[in-house]
Design a protein around this motif. Structure first.
Motif, PDB file in Angstrom:
ATOM      1  N   ALA A  22      11.549   6.104 -23.690  1.00 43.97           N
ATOM      2  CA  ALA A  22      10.221   5.978 -23.096  1.00 43.97           C
ATOM      3  C   ALA A  22      10.319   5.353 -21.706  1.00 43.97           C
ATOM      4  N   THR A  23       9.588   5.926 -20.762  1.00 44.91           N
ATOM      5  CA  THR A  23       9.662   5.535 -19.357  1.00 44.91           C
ATOM      6  C   THR A  23       8.257   5.259 -18.838  1.00 44.91           C
ATOM      7  N   LYS A  24       8.147   4.273 -17.948  1.00 48.81           N
ATOM      8  CA  LYS A  24       6.816   3.862 -17.488  1.00 48.81           C
ATOM      9  C   LYS A  24       6.820   3.598 -15.992  1.00 48.81           C
ATOM     10  N   VAL A  25       5.672   3.886 -15.371  1.00 50.16           N
ATOM     11  CA  VAL A  25       5.411   3.546 -13.976  1.00 50.16           C
ATOM     12  C   VAL A  25       4.109   2.753 -13.937  1.00 50.16           C
ATOM     13  N   ILE A  26       4.122   1.617 -13.242  1.00 48.18           N
ATOM     14  CA  ILE A  26       2.911   0.820 -13.053  1.00 48.18           C
ATOM     15  C   ILE A  26       2.300   1.176 -11.704  1.00 48.18           C
ATOM     16  N   TRP A  27       0.999   1.452 -11.708  1.00 48.00           N
ATOM     17  CA  TRP A  27       0.270   1.738 -10.473  1.00 48.00           C
ATOM     18  C   TRP A  27      -0.603   0.537 -10.125  1.00 48.00           C
ATOM     19  N   ASP A  28      -0.458   0.038  -8.907  1.00 57.26           N
ATOM     20  CA  ASP A  28      -1.310  -1.041  -8.410  1.00 57.26           C
ATOM     21  C   ASP A  28      -2.500  -0.411  -7.696  1.00 57.26           C
ATOM     22  N   LEU A  29      -3.701  -0.797  -8.100  1.00 57.39           N
ATOM     23  CA  LEU A  29      -4.920  -0.179  -7.595  1.00 57.39           C
ATOM     24  C   LEU A  29      -5.580  -1.085  -6.562  1.00 57.39           C
ATOM     25  N   GLU A  30      -5.931  -0.504  -5.438  1.00 56.90           N
ATOM     26  CA  GLU A  30      -6.620  -1.226  -4.372  1.00 56.90           C
ATOM     27  C   GLU A  30      -7.747  -0.337  -3.868  1.00 56.90           C
ATOM     28  N   GLY A  31      -8.975  -0.666  -4.297  1.00 63.05           N
ATOM     29  CA  GLY A  31     -10.089   0.221  -3.980  1.00 63.05           C
ATOM     30  C   GLY A  31      -9.887   1.555  -4.675  1.00 63.05           C
ATOM     31  N   ILE A  32      -9.899   2.630  -3.891  1.00 63.94           N
ATOM     32  CA  ILE A  32      -9.696   3.955  -4.473  1.00 63.94           C
ATOM     33  C   ILE A  32      -8.236   4.385  -4.419  1.00 63.94           C
ATOM     34  N   TYR A  33      -7.350   3.514  -3.905  1.00 62.08           N
ATOM     35  CA  TYR A  33      -5.958   3.912  -3.693  1.00 62.08           C
ATOM     36  C   TYR A  33      -5.026   3.334  -4.750  1.00 62.08           C
ATOM     37  N   ALA A  34      -3.960   4.078  -5.003  1.00 65.03           N
ATOM     38  CA  ALA A  34      -2.931   3.650  -5.951  1.00 65.03           C
ATOM     39  C   ALA A  34      -1.565   3.757  -5.290  1.00 65.03           C
ATOM     40  N   SER A  35      -0.722   2.755  -5.512  1.00 60.33           N
ATOM     41  CA  SER A  35       0.674   2.791  -5.093  1.00 60.33           C
ATOM     42  C   SER A  35       1.485   2.137  -6.202  1.00 60.33           C
ATOM     43  N   SER A  36       2.803   2.283  -6.148  1.00 61.66           N
ATOM     44  CA  SER A  36       3.616   1.797  -7.259  1.00 61.66           C
ATOM     45  C   SER A  36       4.899   1.146  -6.776  1.00 61.66           C
ATOM     46  N   ARG A  37       5.257   0.053  -7.426  1.00 65.63           N
ATOM     47  CA  ARG A  37       6.548  -0.598  -7.177  1.00 65.63           C
ATOM     48  C   ARG A  37       7.694   0.266  -7.696  1.00 65.63           C
ATOM     49  N   HIS A  38       7.372   1.235  -8.549  1.00 64.78           N
ATOM     50  CA  HIS A  38       8.401   2.074  -9.162  1.00 64.78           C
ATOM     51  C   HIS A  38       8.637   3.391  -8.431  1.00 64.78           C
ATOM     52  N   ILE A  39       7.707   3.776  -7.553  1.00 56.41           N
ATOM     53  CA  ILE A  39       7.848   5.029  -6.795  1.00 56.41           C
ATOM     54  C   ILE A  39       7.509   4.714  -5.344  1.00 56.41           C
ATOM     55  N   HIS A  40       8.511   4.461  -4.532  1.00 55.93           N
ATOM     56  CA  HIS A  40       8.282   4.073  -3.149  1.00 55.93           C
ATOM     57  C   HIS A  40       7.830   5.271  -2.310  1.00 55.93           C
ATOM     58  N   GLY A  41       7.088   4.972  -1.250  1.00 56.18           N
ATOM     59  CA  GLY A  41       6.732   6.004  -0.283  1.00 56.18           C
ATOM     60  C   GLY A  41       5.562   6.869  -0.673  1.00 56.18           C
ATOM     61  N   VAL A  42       4.780   6.440  -1.661  1.00 58.23           N
ATOM     62  CA  VAL A  42       3.645   7.239  -2.122  1.00 58.23           C
ATOM     63  C   VAL A  42       2.404   6.359  -2.208  1.00 58.23           C
ATOM     64  N   ARG A  43       1.304   6.858  -1.704  1.00 58.42           N
ATOM     65  CA  ARG A  43       0.008   6.196  -1.844  1.00 58.42           C
ATOM     66  C   ARG A  43      -1.051   7.286  -1.857  1.00 58.42           C
ATOM     67  N   THR A  95       0.812  16.849   0.837  1.00 58.12           N
ATOM     68  CA  THR A  95       1.826  16.206   1.678  1.00 58.12           C
ATOM     69  C   THR A  95       1.371  14.838   2.173  1.00 58.12           C
ATOM     70  N   ALA A  96       0.061  14.637   2.305  1.00 55.56           N
ATOM     71  CA  ALA A  96      -0.439  13.401   2.918  1.00 55.56           C
ATOM     72  C   ALA A  96      -0.188  12.166   2.069  1.00 55.56           C
ATOM     73  N   ILE A  97       0.038  12.331   0.773  1.00 57.94           N
ATOM     74  CA  ILE A  97       0.252  11.140  -0.059  1.00 57.94           C
ATOM     75  C   ILE A  97       1.604  10.501   0.223  1.00 57.94           C
ATOM     76  N   PHE A  98       2.480  11.203   0.942  1.00 54.75           N
ATOM     77  CA  PHE A  98       3.818  10.685   1.210  1.00 54.75           C
ATOM     78  C   PHE A  98       3.937   9.987   2.560  1.00 54.75           C
ATOM     79  N   ASP A  99       2.931  10.080   3.418  1.00 49.03           N
ATOM     80  CA  ASP A  99       3.106   9.491   4.744  1.00 49.03           C
ATOM     81  C   ASP A  99       1.952   8.590   5.145  1.00 49.03           C
ATOM     82  N   GLN A 100       1.259   8.028   4.147  1.00 45.26           N
ATOM     83  CA  GLN A 100       0.227   7.051   4.445  1.00 45.26           C
ATOM     84  C   GLN A 100       0.819   5.649   4.409  1.00 45.26           C
TER      85      GLN A 100
END
Length: 337
Positions: free
Chosen positions: A61-82, A289-294
């Protein structure tokens, strides 16, 4: 992950005066997460629990935590994505009548009986294990619910787990409505909240809109497996499109687990582009593509470096990509990567 202990839902909400055959119009005024709990997660089940790509992912079993800020999500487990999510009730539906519940159970029991060696079982029949009843009722009623109550994993005629991400309210836009068919008198409405959904969703007419995508196609031939040809099987085609996308993201530096999680949570778009020309159904998956360069936050040790911008362009290039380290999912300690 124990799949018998998931999808606990909120409710029920009684609708006074509702009768079988009536249509209930529900207006979604607002949906959001608790301010003091600004996080969510995406997971891959253990292989024994199955899933769309169960045979391709030989891991625990594998997990990713998403940190939520307003309407945006990013993760300590997947860099370079928002990315921007659209909170919505991924599960919403009405309680079934006794007759409809019996119909579900019989047809799913037959499906399991016809395919006895499938892991996990193809149907989702009542099972007392993991049942949670959030009210104080007599023991005999609890026992009856545990033995006969519907499991909420699949969508059915009453609505349920349909993951309609546009069933939400977004700032500056009207509320959304859903129309459900009544199954029994005094119908009860139940729901559960999702922050974002990347699976099998049509393009959203509400902001945020990601207009530029890298699109991957799959056909109903198991080109990533044994090569078997299927006839107009959209599930096989979707699986091939997903594996094409995962392979591509691997060239950038994402692990297959990270790529799978992105397809599960980010606002991708998938379409059945052809379902009539035998033998191949064609399904496409578009990754914005835009989720990778914000601008996003990158966790380095114990220091958070804000406003780090990687300028990561995932569009195809003649020279290919240079792989980068982009983090790692949380994998069970005895898992195999």
């Amino acid at each position: 992950m124990d799949l018998l202990s998931t999808h606990y839902i909120s409710g029920p909400i009684g609708v006074e005066g509702a009768k079988p055959g009536d249509c209930l119009v529900i207006e979604i005024l607002d949906v959001n997460y608790f301010e003091n709990m600004p996080w969510g997660y995406t997971g891959i089940c253990d292989r024994k629990d199955g899933g769309l790509l169960a045979t391709e992912f030989n891991s625990k079993a594998t997990k990713v935590i998403w940190d939520l800020e307003g309407i945006y999500a990013s993760s300590r487990h997947i860099h370079g994505v928002r990315f921007a999510g659209i909170p919505h009730p991924g599960i919403i539906g009405t309680a079934p009548s006794a007759e409809l519940l019996d119909k579900w159970n019989k047809r799913e029991e037959k499906l399991i009986a016809d395919n006895p060696n499938t892991i996990p079982p193809l149907g989702n029949v009542p099972n007392p294990k993991g049942v949670y009843i959030g009210q104080d009722i007599p023991e005999d009623q609890e026992r009856k619910i545990a033995l006969q109550g519907a499991r909420t994993f699949p969508g059915r005629e009453n609505g349920g787990n349909c993951d309609i991400k546009d069933l939400s309210k977004y700032p500056m836009l009207p509320a959304f409505e859903i129309i459900l068919l009544m199954g029994c008198s005094g119908t009860k409405v139940l729901n559960i909240l999702h922050f974002s959904s990347g699976r099998n969703d049509d393009p959203s007419p509400v902001a945020p809109q990601y207009n530029q995508q890298v699109v991957f196609e799959g056909i109903s031939a198991d080109v990533h497996g044994d090569g078997k040809q299927y006839n107009l099987d959209a599930t096989v085609a979707y699986k091939q499109a997903a594996l094409n996308a995962i392979t591509y993201l691997g060239k950038i530096g994402y692990t297959k687990e990270q790529a799978y999680m992105l397809l599960s949570a980010a606002p991708i778009e998938s379409h059945i582009s052809s379902i009539v020309d035998s033998p191949n159904a064609c399904v496409t998956i578009g990754i914005p593509t835009a989720i990778f360069d914000q601008v996003f936050s990158l966790l380095v040790g114990i220091m958070v470096c804000a406003n780090y911008k990687p300028h990561q362009d995932i569009s195809p290039k003649p020279e290919g990509f240079t792989k980068r380290y982009l983090g790692q999912c949380a994998i069970g300690s005895d898992g195999v990567i």
